[in-house]
Structures are given as structure tokens and as C-alpha cells.
Design a protein around this motif. Sequence first.
Motif, short mmCIF file in Angstrom:
data_model
loop_
_atom_site.label_atom_id
_atom_site.label_comp_id
_atom_site.label_asym_id
_atom_site.label_seq_id
_atom_site.Cartn_x
_atom_site.Cartn_y
_atom_site.Cartn_z
N GLN A 32 -3.09 -3.79 -1.96
CA GLN A 32 -1.82 -3.13 -2.26
C GLN A 32 -1.63 -1.89 -1.39
O GLN A 32 -0.52 -1.60 -0.92
N GLU A 33 -2.71 -1.15 -1.18
CA GLU A 33 -2.65 0.04 -0.33
C GLU A 33 -2.33 -0.34 1.11
O GLU A 33 -1.56 0.33 1.79
N ILE A 34 -2.92 -1.42 1.56
CA ILE A 34 -2.72 -1.84 2.96
C ILE A 34 -1.30 -2.33 3.19
O ILE A 34 -0.65 -1.97 4.18
N TYR A 35 -0.79 -3.15 2.27
CA TYR A 35 0.50 -3.81 2.48
C TYR A 35 1.66 -3.17 1.72
O TYR A 35 2.80 -3.61 1.87
N ASN A 36 1.37 -2.13 0.90
CA ASN A 36 2.40 -1.51 0.06
C ASN A 36 3.15 -2.56 -0.78
O ASN A 36 4.36 -2.47 -1.00
N THR A 37 2.41 -3.55 -1.21
CA THR A 37 2.98 -4.66 -1.97
C THR A 37 2.09 -4.94 -3.17
O THR A 37 0.87 -5.03 -3.02
#
Length: 247
Positions: free
Chosen positions: A214-219
Amino acid sequence: MRIRTLITGAVATALVGAGLLATSAKAADDPFDANVGGGVAGIQATVNIYSPTIFNNVNNNDYATLTVVTPRVELGKNGGKKDASVVNKAVGPVSVKAISETIRGNRTGLPYATARSVLTGISIGATKIGALDVNCTWDRDGARGSTTLVEANGTKNAPAPNTERVIPGLGTLVLNEQFIDDYYDENPPDSGVYTHYQVIYVYGAHLYLTADAQEIYNTADVILGFTSCDPVRLPSLSGLKLGQTST
């Protein structure tokens, strides 16, 4: 038993709070006792947006949670047929080469609503899926749904509802995710009269990302092949919410 049940006064309030107000998961016996509805979408994703342009103040902890939906098709309360298609869509770690959406229905219950979402050429990180064919139907016999999965090697199968598959480095993929949601409306407001209605949802594949992903993709999560069928009304498929992380 009709899907819509009216209960009045404090008894309804108590039953709703306790989760005890229920009816059959079967569409209305009288086809003219309910509107029709439903929705279908190829990709639905929850995306976290960190941008000072959204807010009055600049604070790195401020964010917006945006539900992205493409393509989206809705069935009106009187039924009909609608469709849509797109190519080459991507969000977060997921990409899809082609998406086709169809939904139709009518007030006779033959059917009230039936929705289909077909996705081909799916990539979820390094994991490849040939196709997903996702369906839901609500007619006079009730609600049901299914998902057909075509693997990258061409093998076709029908995963059982809520089958889980680990996607290395990303999270958990739930195949053929299904559920029926109960809703209660007080109508008219402050009348003490509650309307109960239900919606069936079928998601072909639902990717739940790990905290690191989630941190990497903001998803937060990605749904591939969203279908909902409803003899009463359509739930919201998208929206923007503002929030703030803890400091």
C-alpha cells in the motif's frame, strides 16, 4: 415473502441495531413491488492521494481516499440494457488489456437484473491471468453469482466463492468473492417506518494489498470484475473521502 419489509416504531430501531430484522434473500413476489437496479465495473480501486492542492493547509499527513472505477455501467430503476468497454487500463500493481461490461433487467423479474464483467490480459505484479468472466443474476428465484477464471496457460476453472490466492510481494487475491448486503432505510425520515432491501455482489478477483505494498502503490485494494444485482436500487460505486493519518 417480499424482500421489502415494513416495521414501525421502537421495535424496528431495536431490531435494526441488533441485526435481527431480516427477510428472505429472494426478490419480491410481486414484480411491480420493486424497482430494479444494479451496477457493473471492470476495475474498482481505493487510492490514497497525498496532495496539498486538495486541502487548505499543507500537511504531509493529510490525504484523500479516492475510489476509482472504470468503466462503470448502471441499470436504471425501470431496467433496460447498457454496456461499455475499454482497453489498456492500469491502477497500482494491476493492469488489464481489455474490459467489457453488460447489464440488463426489467420489472417483470425475468430477470430483475443480470450483470456481466469480462476482463482479459490481466497482470497483477508478476502474476498473469488470462481472463475473468464475472456474473450475477437476481430474478424470481432469488440471487446468485459466479466467476470463471482462465489461467495464463489457458486452463479454465470456476473457483469456489471466496477462494484465496497469495500474490508474492503484494498481498492476497480473493477469487469469486460473493456476499449479500442488507440495507435499512427510514422512509419518510423520522417516520419510524423502515424499509429492508438486499443487494448481491460478486467480485471476480479482489486484491488486498499488504501494508508495505500500500505504501509503494498508494493503493489499498483493487477489485477486478465488480458486479451487483439488485431488485430495489443501486449502491454507490465510487466517491472521495478526506482523512488524516496519525501524527
